[in-house]
Design an enzyme around this catalytic site. Structure first.
Site, short mmCIF file in Angstrom:
data_model
loop_
_atom_site.label_atom_id
_atom_site.label_comp_id
_atom_site.label_asym_id
_atom_site.label_seq_id
_atom_site.Cartn_x
_atom_site.Cartn_y
_atom_site.Cartn_z
N LYS A 1 -4.15 33.68 -36.37
CA LYS A 1 -5.19 34.21 -35.49
C LYS A 1 -5.93 35.34 -36.22
O LYS A 1 -5.40 35.94 -37.14
CB LYS A 1 -4.56 34.81 -34.22
CG LYS A 1 -4.12 33.77 -33.21
CD LYS A 1 -3.91 34.46 -31.86
CE LYS A 1 -2.83 33.78 -31.05
NZ LYS A 1 -2.46 34.53 -29.84
N ARG B 1 1.54 38.24 -14.73
CA ARG B 1 0.49 38.79 -13.87
C ARG B 1 0.19 37.91 -12.67
O ARG B 1 -0.10 38.37 -11.59
CB ARG B 1 -0.81 38.96 -14.68
CG ARG B 1 -0.72 39.99 -15.76
CD ARG B 1 -1.83 39.84 -16.75
NE ARG B 1 -1.74 38.56 -17.43
CZ ARG B 1 -2.47 38.21 -18.48
NH1 ARG B 1 -3.39 39.03 -18.93
NH2 ARG B 1 -2.31 37.03 -19.04
N SER C 1 -6.16 41.45 -22.62
CA SER C 1 -6.78 41.95 -23.86
C SER C 1 -8.07 41.19 -24.13
O SER C 1 -9.06 41.78 -24.59
CB SER C 1 -5.82 41.77 -25.04
OG SER C 1 -4.65 42.50 -24.84
N HIS D 1 -0.03 46.28 -20.19
CA HIS D 1 1.10 46.31 -21.13
C HIS D 1 1.90 47.60 -20.94
O HIS D 1 3.12 47.59 -20.92
CB HIS D 1 0.61 46.27 -22.58
CG HIS D 1 -0.04 44.98 -22.99
ND1 HIS D 1 -1.26 44.94 -23.62
CD2 HIS D 1 0.36 43.69 -22.89
CE1 HIS D 1 -1.58 43.69 -23.88
NE2 HIS D 1 -0.61 42.91 -23.44
#
Ligand code: PNS
Length: 166
Positions: A50, A99, A137, A26
């Site tokens: 979440k 990514r 993460s 990030h």
């Protein structure tokens, strides 16, 4: 939308995400965005459904510590639709990191949907350095939970919070 670029404030780009927690990947993308745009907002999603490992306050505090030397990088929380937040902030650009090909489908759907909701908001994809292309993460939380060393993957401010038991 109009007025995202003016002499007083320059062009604002939003880097939205969960940042639970912020990784070196990030940080890489945000620093790249800060070189391209006048101002960058790290927009931390305040999840309602979440259950994040870190509270939104903790995620904000970690990001602020990491970018304390970059005044052009602001850290803020948002709730609800990203396009609504972008309208409020008069931002014209959303930056997302890509990514690998596996990120592409989800990101493309989100970019198209956001464009449908707000045609003037442009999504820009940026690639992190190869060294960060496998970070996530989710994996970092798993490694930490199982006792592994995550110091190569997160900024020191994040590692401090993880070691503290958040
Ligand atoms: O770091 P993440 O979890 O991949 O970030 C996803 C995020 C926060 C960018 C996305 O979930 C989002 O924009 N949420 C806000 C709600 C919204 O606008 N949803 C519609 C997206 S098309």
């Amino acid at each position: 939308m109009s007025g995202g670029r003016d002499a007083a404030s320059g062009q604002l780009a939003i880097c939205p995400g969960s940042f639970d927690p912020l990784t070196n990947g990030h940080v890489d993308i945000i620093r790249r965005a800060a070189r391209l745009f006048d101002r960058v907002v790290i927009a931390v999603l305040n999840h309602s459904e979440k259950s994040p490992l870190f509270s939104v306050e903790q995620r904000l505090a970690m990001a602020r510590e990491v970018f304390q030397d970059q005044p052009e990088v602001e850290v803020d929380a948002f709730e609800g639709l990203l396009v609504e937040y972008a309208r409020r902030r008069r931002a014209e650009v959303v930056v997302r990191g890509l990514r690998a090909v596996s990120d592409f489908e989800y990101e493309m759907r989100m970019a198209h949907m956001n464009r449908q909701l707000e045609p003037s908001l442009e999504t820009v994809f940026m690639m992190p350095s190869t060294a960060h292309s496998y970070l996530s993460s989710r994996l970092i939380k798993e490694i930490h939970r199982l006792g592994g060393d995550v110091s190569p993957f997160v900024p020191p401010a994040v590692q401090k919070h993880l070691l503290r038991g958040h």
